[in-house]
Motif scaffolding. Structure first.
Motif, short mmCIF file in Angstrom:
data_model
loop_
_atom_site.label_atom_id
_atom_site.label_comp_id
_atom_site.label_asym_id
_atom_site.label_seq_id
_atom_site.Cartn_x
_atom_site.Cartn_y
_atom_site.Cartn_z
N GLY A 1 40.96 42.23 51.44
CA GLY A 1 41.11 41.35 50.61
C GLY A 1 41.57 41.93 49.24
N ALA A 2 42.64 42.72 49.25
CA ALA A 2 43.00 43.55 48.23
C ALA A 2 43.99 42.46 47.44
CB ALA A 2 43.70 44.85 48.72
N ILE A 3 44.99 42.05 47.93
CA ILE A 3 46.08 41.26 47.52
C ILE A 3 45.19 39.93 47.15
CG2 ILE A 3 48.00 42.35 47.98
CD1 ILE A 3 48.64 39.79 49.71
N ASP A 4 44.48 39.49 48.14
CA ASP A 4 43.84 38.11 48.26
C ASP A 4 42.23 38.32 48.41
OD1 ASP A 4 43.35 35.46 48.43
OD2 ASP A 4 44.46 35.10 50.67
N ASP A 5 41.42 38.35 47.24
CA ASP A 5 41.98 38.38 45.90
C ASP A 5 41.61 39.54 45.18
OD1 ASP A 5 43.25 36.98 43.84
OD2 ASP A 5 41.60 35.87 43.42
N GLY A 6 41.09 40.57 45.74
CA GLY A 6 40.84 41.52 44.71
C GLY A 6 41.59 41.64 43.71
N ALA A 7 43.20 41.57 43.79
CA ALA A 7 43.79 41.71 42.65
C ALA A 7 43.65 40.80 41.70
CB ALA A 7 45.39 41.45 43.19
N GLY A 8 43.36 39.47 41.87
CA GLY A 8 42.77 38.52 40.92
C GLY A 8 41.71 38.80 40.26
N ILE A 9 40.70 39.48 40.83
CA ILE A 9 39.32 39.97 40.30
C ILE A 9 39.80 40.91 39.12
CG2 ILE A 9 37.10 41.11 40.68
CD1 ILE A 9 37.18 38.24 41.69
N GLY A 10 40.65 42.03 39.65
CA GLY A 10 40.80 43.08 38.91
C GLY A 10 41.61 42.69 37.58
N ILE A 11 42.74 41.80 37.75
CA ILE A 11 43.62 41.46 36.49
C ILE A 11 42.60 40.65 35.43
CG2 ILE A 11 45.22 39.61 36.02
CD1 ILE A 11 46.57 40.50 38.86
N ALA A 12 41.82 39.69 36.05
CA ALA A 12 41.15 38.60 35.12
C ALA A 12 39.89 39.51 34.41
CB ALA A 12 40.32 37.72 35.83
N THR A 13 39.50 40.42 35.18
CA THR A 13 38.33 41.24 34.69
C THR A 13 38.95 42.44 33.67
OG1 THR A 13 37.26 41.12 36.74
CG2 THR A 13 36.55 42.89 35.14
N ALA A 14 39.99 42.90 33.86
CA ALA A 14 40.55 44.00 33.14
C ALA A 14 40.90 43.23 31.85
CB ALA A 14 41.79 44.65 33.64
N ALA A 15 41.48 41.96 31.97
CA ALA A 15 42.07 41.11 30.69
C ALA A 15 40.63 40.97 29.90
CB ALA A 15 42.63 39.80 31.04
N ALA A 16 39.62 40.51 30.34
CA ALA A 16 38.33 40.15 29.65
C ALA A 16 37.90 41.37 28.91
CB ALA A 16 37.35 39.53 30.58
N LYS A 17 37.74 42.64 29.97
CA LYS A 17 37.29 43.76 29.13
C LYS A 17 38.25 44.16 28.04
CE LYS A 17 35.46 48.18 29.39
NZ LYS A 17 34.07 48.09 28.61
N LEU A 18 39.47 43.95 27.97
CA LEU A 18 40.43 44.41 27.04
C LEU A 18 39.87 43.66 25.73
CD1 LEU A 18 42.69 46.30 27.02
CD2 LEU A 18 44.46 44.40 27.57
N ILE A 19 39.70 42.32 25.95
CA ILE A 19 39.32 41.50 24.92
C ILE A 19 37.86 42.01 24.11
CG2 ILE A 19 38.65 39.15 24.27
CD1 ILE A 19 41.06 38.36 26.07
N LEU A 20 37.04 42.18 25.17
CA LEU A 20 35.42 42.52 24.87
C LEU A 20 35.67 43.94 24.13
CD1 LEU A 20 32.82 41.85 25.63
CD2 LEU A 20 32.97 43.75 27.27
N ASP A 21 36.57 44.71 24.43
CA ASP A 21 36.60 45.94 23.50
C ASP A 21 37.68 45.70 22.44
OD1 ASP A 21 34.82 46.97 25.66
OD2 ASP A 21 36.37 48.18 26.58
N SER A 22 38.11 44.80 22.18
CA SER A 22 39.38 44.80 21.11
C SER A 22 38.88 44.64 19.77
CB SER A 22 40.32 43.57 21.21
OG SER A 22 39.60 42.27 20.96
N GLY A 23 37.34 44.79 19.40
CA GLY A 23 36.84 44.76 18.14
C GLY A 23 37.00 43.13 17.37
#
Lengths: 472, 472
Positions: free
Chosen positions: B299-321
Motif C-alpha cells: 500500500g505505498a501508492i494506495d494509499d501510503g502516499a496520501g497518508i504521507g502527503i496529508a501528514t507532511a502538509a499538516a506537520k508543516l502548518i503545525l510547525d509554521s508558527g
C-alpha cells in the motif's frame, strides 16, 4: 577533380555496376572467401528479406501459447518437444529428430515465506532450482543479514547456527549482461557457503535488475562436502524491505516453507534438424536456442525468442532456393536451465564427429537487437567473419572482439572441446528485468527486434555453411 | 514606452516591493479574502518550504515498512492504527484519537488456477475482494469467452450453465483515471451478471494498465437477488494468453480454487487529529488519505502516499508558527478499499455537526504530481480558490473545473451530504499499473513528486482554514 565530379563519377560507376547481374568484384570476393558464386549477394538477400519481416515472432507466439512453461525433464518439456517436431515438419524441414537423454528431475512445490517479527508481512519469493525442501512444517528462524556474498564468506564458522542467512547484493544493469557471472555466484553457490557457517536456510536478493514483486529463480548447486539447506530468492522490493528493517537495527524473524520435489531420472532431449549441404553434408554449422524454460513464466525471452530467431533464419534459407555447401544444423536444446545438459549430452553423443562441428552460435539472451559480433576463428576464416560484420553493419551490428570464445550457453561444451565460435550479442539491458521470473511472457517481445536477429543469424549461417574455409 | 523600459520599470517596482515585509497590496488581498494578515505570504512560505523537501516520503517509508499490507478489518490494519497514533504523537500533534467502527471482514485464502485444456499451464490471478469461495476441491469447467461486459450482458439466460465466464475487456491509460469507473464495473458487478446466465464462476481481465504478471484485486459486490459465484482477476499477460487460445478456436477448460474467508464483524476505525483553529475551532477543513490497503502489496501508492502527503502538509502548518482561524482536521480513513466505509462511518457520527465540515480534500490517486485543481464552492469563496490556483501555478498545477464536485473517495459521503469540495488531481497515467497489485511497494514512489503534493495540500489547508469566507 573536384568533389562533385568524383561523386558523379562514382555514382555513374555504381549505376553501371548495379545493372549487372553479377559484378566481377562480387564474384571475386566470393572466390576469395571460398563461397559459391553469388553467395554474398544471397546473404544480403536473406538479410534484407528478414528485415522486412520474419516468422520469428509467430514461432515464439506458438511455443509460449501452445506449450507455455516447460521446465526441463517435465511433461511440459515433453510437450514442447512434440510441438517442436510438429512445427518443424509443418515448416517443411525433413529429418526432424529428437536425441533423448535423461536428467535428475526437480520440480517446484508449494512455497510460502513471511516475516513474522518485527513487522509481520508476507514475502514475495521463490525456491531456487535444485534446492532441497524445508521440513513439512517449515523453518522459523532469525535472519542474519549480509550485504554481499563476500560478507557471508567472511562470517565466522558456526556464527550462523540456527539462522537464515540473507544476502542482499543488488545486481546492476549492463548491456552485455557481463555482471551475471559475478552476481549469479550468490545464487549458484550461496547455500553451501551459508550452510558451512551453520545456517539452516539461505534467502538471496533475486539475481535481477527490475523493481517488481517478481522473484527470479535459477539453478543452484550444493557442495557435496556440506549439508544441504533450502535456498530461495526474494523479489527486489522485498529485499529492499528487509534492508530497511535491518537498517532500523531490528532482528528479523522469518518463516519459510518450500516443498520442491526431486522427481528422479527424467526424460529430456535435443530436437535437431539439418538443412543438408551440397558438398560436405557431414560438416555442420549449428544455430539454435533452448527449448526448456523455467516454470514461472512462459519462457518468451528465455528462450522462446532464441527458438523463434534460429528457426526463422533456417526457414528463410530453406526457402531461399539455394543450398549451402555444408549443412546447417538447427538445434532446440533441452534442459539448458538446469546446467546446459543438452549441450553436454550433444558433446557426448557427437564426440566421434567433433571435427565435423564446424562452428556455431546460439540465441539465448532475450529478444533485444544484436549490437555486436564477437568471434574466435582461424586466421584463414577471419576475412569471412569480417565480411559477415560488413553485411551486418547496416542493421546496427558493430564488430567486437575477434578473440572472444563463446557461442551461447549450450555450445559451451563444444567450444571448450575446440569448436570455433561466433556470438551475435544482443542488447541485454532489460534482460535481467524478466529473466527467470513469472513475467517472462510474450508481451515483452518486439517482433521487429526479432527480425533484426533473424537477419544476422541467416547471414552467419549461410556464409559459414557456404564457405570452404576452415574455421579451426 | 518601449518594452525594455516597461520591463525595467516593473523590475524596479518589484525590487522595491519585495523589500517591504508586507506589501499594501498583499494585505489588501488578505483582507478581501477574509484572511488573517500575512496569510497569503504564509501560504507561499509553506509551498516553498515543502518544495525544498517534505517529510512525506519518510512517513510512507515508515508505514509501508513497519506495517506493510493492512487489509481493512484485520490485525494488520489495527497495527496501522497503532502506528498512526504513535507517529502523529511523535510528530507533536495533540489529541490524536481513533473513531472506531465495525465492518464485515473478508480475507484472501489459498488460491490456485490453471488452464487444464488445451494447453495445460498455471494462471497468474487473484481472488476479488468480497468473493465467495469455491468448493474445497475447486471448480473445473469450460470457459465462455466475452470480449466485453456488454457481450456478457447480452448472453442468453442459461447460456453459461456450468461454465466459467471470462471477460477480457482491457482498460487503457488516462491521465485523470476517468476510465476506471467504466472498466471497474466489470470487477464490481460482473459476478452477478455472469451468475444470472448460469455461470459457476467469473474470471476477469484485471482492471489495470500494466503488462506484468500482476493480478489486480479490488472489491466486488453481489446482487442480493442472484446466487453468489466466485470472482477472480487474471493478470494482463494471462488474459492475453487466453485471448490467443480463444482466437485459435479452442475450448478452454480451467480449474479454479479460491478459499477466501468471511471473518464476521471486525473492528476498524478512522484516526483523527486536529490543528486547532484560533477563531472557529469547531469548523474543520479536512485533509487526509486512507490508512487501509489491499493485502497483496504494501500500500505505498494506495494509499501510503496520501497518508504521507496529508501528514507532511499538516506537520508543516503545525510547525509554521501560525495557527489558522478554523481547525485543520487530518484524517487517516479506515476501510476505504472495501466500500469507503470510513467515510460513511464519519458521516454517520458527524451528522449533527455537518455544517462544521467546511471543505475537504483527500489524496488517494497515487504518488504522481498534481496537475490540476478542480472544485465546487460558493461564489463567495471562488476568489479564494482562484488565489490557491494562482499560488499553485508555479509548481505545475493548472486550474480545472470550478463546477466539479469531488474531494476524493472517503469524502464522497460528506460531499453528497452537501460539503463543498476541492480536488488536487494527480497525474495518474501509471496509477493503474500498480493499483491493487502485489507491486504497490515503496520503490515506485519519487520523493520529489510527493513534495509537490505536500506544497499543494499545505496551501489549500492553510488558506481554506484561515479564511472567514463561507464555501457553501
Amino acid at each position: 577533380m573536384n568533389r562533385v565530379t568524383v561523386h558523379s563519377f562514382k555514382a555513374a560507376l555504381c549505376l553501371m555496376l548495379s545493372g549487372m547481374a553479377l559484378t566481377p568484384t562480387a564474384w571475386g570476393q566470393d572466390q576469395e572467401l571460398m563461397l559459391s558464386e553469388g553467395s554474398i549477394e544471397h546473404a544480403k538477400m536473406l538479410r534484407d528479406t528478414a528485415m522486412q519481416g520474419s516468422m520469428a515472432y509467430e514461432i515464439v507466439e506458438s511455443l509460449t501459447t501452445e506449450v507455455g512453461p516447460r521446465l526441463a525433464g517435465t511433461a511440459a518439456e515433453a510437450r514442447a518437444r512434440d510441438w517442436a517436431v510438429a512445427k518443424l515438419e509443418s515448416l517443411g524441414f525433413d529429418g526432424v529428430r529428437v536425441e533423448p537423454f535423461t536428467i535428475e528431475g526437480w520440480e517446484r512445490g508449494a512455497e510460502s515465506a513471511e516475516l513474522i517479527d518485527p513487522y509481520p508481512q508476507p514475502l514475495s519469493f521463490t525456491t531456487l532450482g535444485g534446492s532441497v525442501a524445508t521440513p513439512d512444517s517449515g523453518i522459523e528462524a532469525d535472519v542474519a543479514f549480509f550485504a554481499t556474498l563476500a560478507d557471508l564468506e567472511a562470517a565466522a564458522p558456526g556464527s550462523l547456527e540456527g539462522k537464515i542467512a540473507f544476502v542482499s547484493h543488488a545486481m546492476q544493469k549492463t548491456q552485455d549482461g557481463s555482471s551475471y557471472g559475478f552476481h549469479g555466484r550468490l545464487r549458484r553457490s550461496g547455500a553451501s557457503i551459508a550452510a558451512s557457517k551453520g545456517a539452516v536456510a539461505i534467502l538471496i536478493r533475486s539475481i535481477g535488475t527490475d523493481s517488481h514483486r517478481m522473484p527470479h529463480t535459477g539453478s543452484m548447486r550444493y557442495d557435496p562436502e556440506i549439508g544441504k539447506i533450502p535456498a530461495a530468492a526474494l523479489s527486489n522490493p522485498d529485499a529492499d524491505q528487509l534492508e530497511r528493517i535491518h537498517a532500523r537495527g531490528e532482528t528479523m524473524r522469518v518463516r519459510l516453507n518450500v516443498q520442491p520435489i526431486f522427481t528422479g531420472e527424467s526424460e529430456t532431449g535435443n530436437v535437431i534438424v539439418d538443412i543438408r549441404g551440397t558438398e560436405h553434408p557431414d560438416e555442420v554449422v549449428i544455430i539454435g536456442g533452448h527449448l526448456d524454460s523455467w516454470d514461472l513464466g512462459t519462457g518468451a525471452i528465455d528462450d522462446g525468442a532464441g527458438i523463434g530467431i534460429a528457426t526463422a533464419a533456417a526457414k528463410l534459407i530453406l526457402d531461399s532456393g539455394k543450398r549451402p555447401k555444408r549443412s546447417i544444423r538447427l538445434i532446440f536444446w533441452g534442459a539448458e536451465e538446469v546446467g546446459l545438459l543438452g549441450g553436454f549430452a550433444y558433446l557426448e553423443r557427437h564426440k566421434k564427429d567433433l571435427d565435423k562441428q564446424i562452428i556455431g552460435t546460439e540465441s539465448d539472451f532475450g529478444a533485444g537487437k544484436i549490437w555486436q559480433l564477437n568471434s574466435r576463428v582461424s586466421a584463414e576464416a577471419q576475412p569471412l567473419v569480417d565480411k559477415m560484420a560488413e553485411l551486418l553493419a547496416p542493421i546496427g551490428v558493430a564488430p567486437g572482439s575477434s578473440d572472444s570464445p563463446g557461442a551461447g550457453p549450450d555450445l559451451t561444451p563444444l567450444v571448450r572441446a575446440g569448436m570455433p565460435s561466433l556470438r551475435l550479442n544482443q542488447d541485454g539491458r532489460d534482460y535481467f528485468d524478466l529473466h527467470h521470473t513469472p513475467d517472462d511472457t510474450l508481451d515483452k517481445i518486439n517482433p521487429h527486434d526479432l527480425d533484426q536477429n533473424v537477419a544476422a543469424f541467416a547471414v552467419f549461417a549461410w556464409l559459414a555453411a557456404d564457405t570452404g574455409l576452415s574455421f579451426k
